[in-house]
Scaffold this active site. Structure first.
Site, short mmCIF file in Angstrom:
data_model
loop_
_atom_site.label_atom_id
_atom_site.label_comp_id
_atom_site.label_asym_id
_atom_site.label_seq_id
_atom_site.Cartn_x
_atom_site.Cartn_y
_atom_site.Cartn_z
N CYS A 142 0.82 -1.21 0.00
CA CYS A 142 0.00 0.00 0.00
C CYS A 142 0.85 1.27 0.00
O CYS A 142 1.52 1.56 -0.98
CB CYS A 142 -0.98 -0.03 1.17
SG CYS A 142 -2.40 1.07 0.92
N LYS A 163 -11.83 8.16 -1.23
CA LYS A 163 -11.00 7.04 -0.82
C LYS A 163 -11.50 5.73 -1.43
O LYS A 163 -12.71 5.49 -1.49
CB LYS A 163 -11.01 6.94 0.71
CG LYS A 163 -10.10 5.89 1.30
CD LYS A 163 -10.21 5.93 2.82
CE LYS A 163 -9.25 4.96 3.48
NZ LYS A 163 -9.35 5.00 4.96
N SER A 192 -7.76 0.27 1.00
CA SER A 192 -8.08 1.39 1.87
C SER A 192 -7.04 2.47 1.62
O SER A 192 -6.04 2.56 2.33
CB SER A 192 -8.06 0.93 3.34
OG SER A 192 -8.36 2.01 4.21
N HIS A 235 -4.37 -4.54 0.34
CA HIS A 235 -4.08 -5.14 1.64
C HIS A 235 -4.54 -6.59 1.68
O HIS A 235 -5.52 -6.93 2.37
CB HIS A 235 -4.78 -4.35 2.76
CG HIS A 235 -4.13 -3.05 3.08
ND1 HIS A 235 -2.96 -2.96 3.81
CD2 HIS A 235 -4.49 -1.77 2.77
CE1 HIS A 235 -2.63 -1.67 3.94
NE2 HIS A 235 -3.52 -0.94 3.32
N GLU A 237 -3.39 -8.85 3.31
CA GLU A 237 -3.17 -9.38 4.66
C GLU A 237 -4.29 -9.04 5.63
O GLU A 237 -4.32 -9.54 6.76
CB GLU A 237 -1.84 -8.86 5.22
CG GLU A 237 -1.87 -7.45 5.80
CD GLU A 237 -1.89 -6.32 4.76
OE1 GLU A 237 -1.87 -5.14 5.17
OE2 GLU A 237 -1.90 -6.63 3.55
N ARG A 249 -14.39 3.63 13.15
CA ARG A 249 -13.52 4.70 13.65
C ARG A 249 -13.80 6.02 12.95
O ARG A 249 -13.95 7.07 13.60
CB ARG A 249 -12.06 4.29 13.45
CG ARG A 249 -11.02 5.34 13.84
CD ARG A 249 -9.70 5.06 13.14
NE ARG A 249 -9.81 5.18 11.68
CZ ARG A 249 -8.94 4.65 10.82
NH1 ARG A 249 -7.89 3.97 11.25
NH2 ARG A 249 -9.12 4.83 9.52
#
Length: 314
Positions: A142, A163, A192, A235, A237, A249
């Site tokens: 990333c 985003k 992300s 990502h 992972e 969040r």
């Protein structure tokens, strides 16, 4: 792992043309085997969470992998206890004279920060350059992928107003590439990020190969011809709840984030995420460890040679 069959067996030639690693009896009987040394530079705020994600991926192999954890600097962490960092993490000065079979540099929540405004930018550039001399193969994830492409090849990211957040379908562009071994034609990856890489610029300025891309999120997986550099914009992972935790969040912070795409069942945040990237994420890490770390690293790491950057000749 490679398959060990007689050198002259017809299957050996067929499998080799399919980029399946075949080891002849002669090499199999003479090879030296030792644990792989992998260095993890963890740039994420919640370091323990990221450690678990990466270690889970690295553990899905019959190879023994010895992992060293690296911190970018000695600044206190808001999200990780200092005693944890002191107990398990090493400084760059402690590892800079060593060589490693593999290295992973994680992403960081810095997608909207200018390069020169990143507090550790100079140290980051130093480590990227060091990796080319001291690591057999480096995986950039990333934000780190964008930072390395810019540092090594002058390819700058484009910052988007909105985003990329969600799980997106990707297409394999080089079916027979070792890293794509076992991949379906279409596979899913979490993203992300705000930034993206221009595919035309990669193809015009370098000899890097774009191995996979998404119609929605663009370039995803880029590799040097020798496999010593791997740039991943997503990502693979991520845990099932990672995007959910980011969404909660940001909602609590009043940022009014969009619901992550293709993530929740029926796109309903009140329902559980639909996990459809785990198998390909594990496969990518396994292929990387096998084909571009284990199969290419010298038995004596002191014999490691620097990377020849894959820039196009003028």
């Amino acid at each position: 792992m490679p398959i060990n069959i007689p050198d002259r067996l017809p299957a050996a030639q067929v499998l080799t043309t399919e980029n399946i690693f075949v080891m002849g009896h002669e090499r199999a009987s003479s090879q030296n085997i030792r644990p792989l040394k992998v260095l993890l530079l963890n740039l994420m705020p919640k370091k323990i969470e990221t450690e678990i994600q990466i270690m889970r991926m690295l553990s899905n192999t019959p190879l023994q992998v010895d992992v060293d954890l690296l911190r970018i600097d000695n600044r206190p962490s808001k999200n990780t206890p200092e005693e944890h960092l002191n107990a398990f993490y090493r400084t760059f000065e402690e590892v800079e004279q060593q060589n490693y079979d593999g290295m992973i540099i994680t992403g960081a929540p810095l997608g909207l920060v200018e390069w020169n405004d990143v507090v550790f930018w100079q140290r980051m550039k130093t480590i990227i350059d060091w990796a080319n001399k001291h690591v057999t193969s480096t995986m950039y994830l990333c934000w780190a992928a964008h930072a390395a492409l810019y540092t090594l090849y002058g390819i700058d990211r484009k910052i988007r107003q909105e985003k990329y957040s969600g799980v997106y379908p990707h297409q394999v562009l080089y079916r027979n590439h070792p890293l794509m071994r076992g991949f379906d034609d279409v596979f899913w990856v979490p993203h992300s990020r705000y930034a993206e890489i221009n595919a035309d610029e990669v193809e015009e300025k370098t000899n890097l190969q774009i191995l996979a891309a998404s119609p929605q999120t663009g370039v995803h997986l880029v590799a040097s011809p020798d496999g010593r550099q791997l740039f991943i914009t997503g990502h693979p992972e991520y845990d099932p709840e990672t995007l959910h935790n980011e969404y909660v969040r940001d909602s609590a912070a009043g940022l009014n984030p969009a619901v992550p795409e293709n993530y929740y069942r029926d796109n309903d945040p009140s329902k559980e995420p639909l996990v459809r990237w785990r198998s390909h994420g594990n496969l990518l890490f396994s292929n990387w460890l096998n084909y571009f770390v284990y199969q290419t690293t010298p038995y004596d790491l002191q014999q490691l040679k620097p990377v020849a950057l894959a820039a196009k000749l003028s």
